[in-house]
Scaffold this motif. Sequence first.
Motif, mmCIF file in Angstrom:
data_model
loop_
_atom_site.group_PDB
_atom_site.id
_atom_site.type_symbol
_atom_site.label_atom_id
_atom_site.label_comp_id
_atom_site.label_asym_id
_atom_site.label_seq_id
_atom_site.Cartn_x
_atom_site.Cartn_y
_atom_site.Cartn_z
ATOM 1 N N TYR A 115 -3.515 8.983 4.808
ATOM 2 C CA TYR A 115 -2.251 8.464 4.556
ATOM 3 C C TYR A 115 -1.213 8.572 5.485
ATOM 4 O O TYR A 115 -0.408 7.947 5.887
ATOM 5 C CB TYR A 115 -2.039 8.231 3.124
ATOM 6 C CG TYR A 115 -0.721 7.439 2.639
ATOM 7 C CD1 TYR A 115 -0.791 5.913 2.722
ATOM 8 C CD2 TYR A 115 0.295 8.220 2.487
ATOM 9 C CE1 TYR A 115 0.411 5.239 2.344
ATOM 10 C CE2 TYR A 115 1.688 7.399 2.281
ATOM 11 C CZ TYR A 115 1.549 6.129 2.165
ATOM 12 O OH TYR A 115 2.669 5.331 1.841
ATOM 13 N N ILE A 116 -1.080 10.113 5.588
ATOM 14 C CA ILE A 116 -0.021 10.695 6.382
ATOM 15 C C ILE A 116 -0.339 10.135 7.890
ATOM 16 O O ILE A 116 0.669 9.751 8.637
ATOM 17 C CB ILE A 116 0.052 11.927 6.097
ATOM 18 C CG1 ILE A 116 0.696 12.301 4.806
ATOM 19 C CG2 ILE A 116 0.866 12.712 7.254
ATOM 20 C CD1 ILE A 116 0.242 13.800 4.550
ATOM 21 N N HIS A 117 -1.329 10.291 8.335
ATOM 22 C CA HIS A 117 -1.764 10.064 9.824
ATOM 23 C C HIS A 117 -1.460 8.740 9.973
ATOM 24 O O HIS A 117 -1.185 8.196 11.129
ATOM 25 C CB HIS A 117 -3.014 10.307 10.269
ATOM 26 C CG HIS A 117 -3.087 12.025 10.351
ATOM 27 N ND1 HIS A 117 -2.831 12.415 11.773
ATOM 28 C CD2 HIS A 117 -3.578 13.037 9.698
ATOM 29 C CE1 HIS A 117 -2.837 13.815 11.617
ATOM 30 N NE2 HIS A 117 -3.439 14.216 10.500
ATOM 31 N N ASN A 118 -1.853 7.614 9.218
ATOM 32 C CA ASN A 118 -1.668 6.237 9.312
ATOM 33 C C ASN A 118 -0.100 5.742 9.573
ATOM 34 O O ASN A 118 0.343 5.046 10.031
ATOM 35 C CB ASN A 118 -2.385 5.389 8.333
ATOM 36 C CG ASN A 118 -3.804 5.451 8.664
ATOM 37 O OD1 ASN A 118 -4.210 5.564 9.811
ATOM 38 N ND2 ASN A 118 -4.877 5.169 7.536
ATOM 39 N N LYS A 119 0.629 6.333 8.620
ATOM 40 C CA LYS A 119 2.049 6.303 8.487
ATOM 41 C C LYS A 119 2.885 6.784 9.818
ATOM 42 O O LYS A 119 3.633 6.096 10.241
ATOM 43 C CB LYS A 119 2.762 6.974 7.262
ATOM 44 C CG LYS A 119 2.762 6.355 5.980
ATOM 45 C CD LYS A 119 3.316 5.108 6.196
ATOM 46 C CE LYS A 119 3.478 4.411 4.607
ATOM 47 N NZ LYS A 119 4.021 3.072 4.608
ATOM 48 N N ARG A 120 2.057 8.031 10.234
ATOM 49 C CA ARG A 120 2.650 8.385 11.617
ATOM 50 C C ARG A 120 2.502 7.314 12.681
ATOM 51 O O ARG A 120 3.238 7.285 13.691
ATOM 52 C CB ARG A 120 2.388 9.710 11.629
ATOM 53 C CG ARG A 120 3.154 10.905 10.921
ATOM 54 C CD ARG A 120 2.334 12.127 11.250
ATOM 55 N NE ARG A 120 2.848 13.136 10.707
ATOM 56 C CZ ARG A 120 2.693 14.385 10.410
ATOM 57 N NH1 ARG A 120 1.591 14.881 11.345
ATOM 58 N NH2 ARG A 120 2.960 15.327 9.562
ATOM 59 N N GLN A 121 1.301 6.700 12.584
ATOM 60 C CA GLN A 121 1.083 6.096 13.668
ATOM 61 C C GLN A 121 1.654 4.677 13.755
ATOM 62 O O GLN A 121 1.756 3.857 14.811
ATOM 63 C CB GLN A 121 -0.635 5.787 13.724
ATOM 64 C CG GLN A 121 -1.415 6.901 14.379
ATOM 65 C CD GLN A 121 -2.742 6.758 14.065
ATOM 66 O OE1 GLN A 121 -3.418 5.590 13.850
ATOM 67 N NE2 GLN A 121 -3.397 7.804 14.928
ATOM 68 N N SER A 122 2.093 4.005 12.448
ATOM 69 C CA SER A 122 2.662 2.855 12.387
ATOM 70 C C SER A 122 4.021 2.923 12.401
ATOM 71 O O SER A 122 4.814 3.946 12.531
ATOM 72 C CB SER A 122 2.081 2.164 11.341
ATOM 73 O OG SER A 122 2.452 2.855 10.226
#
Length: 122
Positions: A115-122
């Motif tokens: 979840y954290i990595h996906n938030k950082r990418q978007s």
Amino acid sequence: MDKIMKTAVRALFYAMAVCLIVWAFLPEWRTVSLGLLLGLAASSMNAFLLRRRVEMVTLGAAGLGPVRRGLGLGSRIATVLLVAMLAYRFPEKFSMPAALIGCMVMPFILLAAAYIHNKRQS
């Protein structure tokens, strides 16, 4: 996937360090902290087994490698069973509920890391 796994393993090591600190400074919580530590170790091993299995399946589906058969779920269940057997055999060292809770921690850590990595990418 590698970044997510690296973040999750780092968080798991922090949790294991907290368990060691609790074991060292709070004698009345030693069985609980050792049980959690045992469960967290098994949970990390299960995460690496699952990661390896997913990589084997994706390579086989892409036609890049041979389709390999293995134990899959059986090896992960056997790991949790080994933790339960150790906690049952040595109740003065390991807390059974804490060990079993520790076995279920890594999927939630992986979910939070993804979840954290996906938030950082978007």
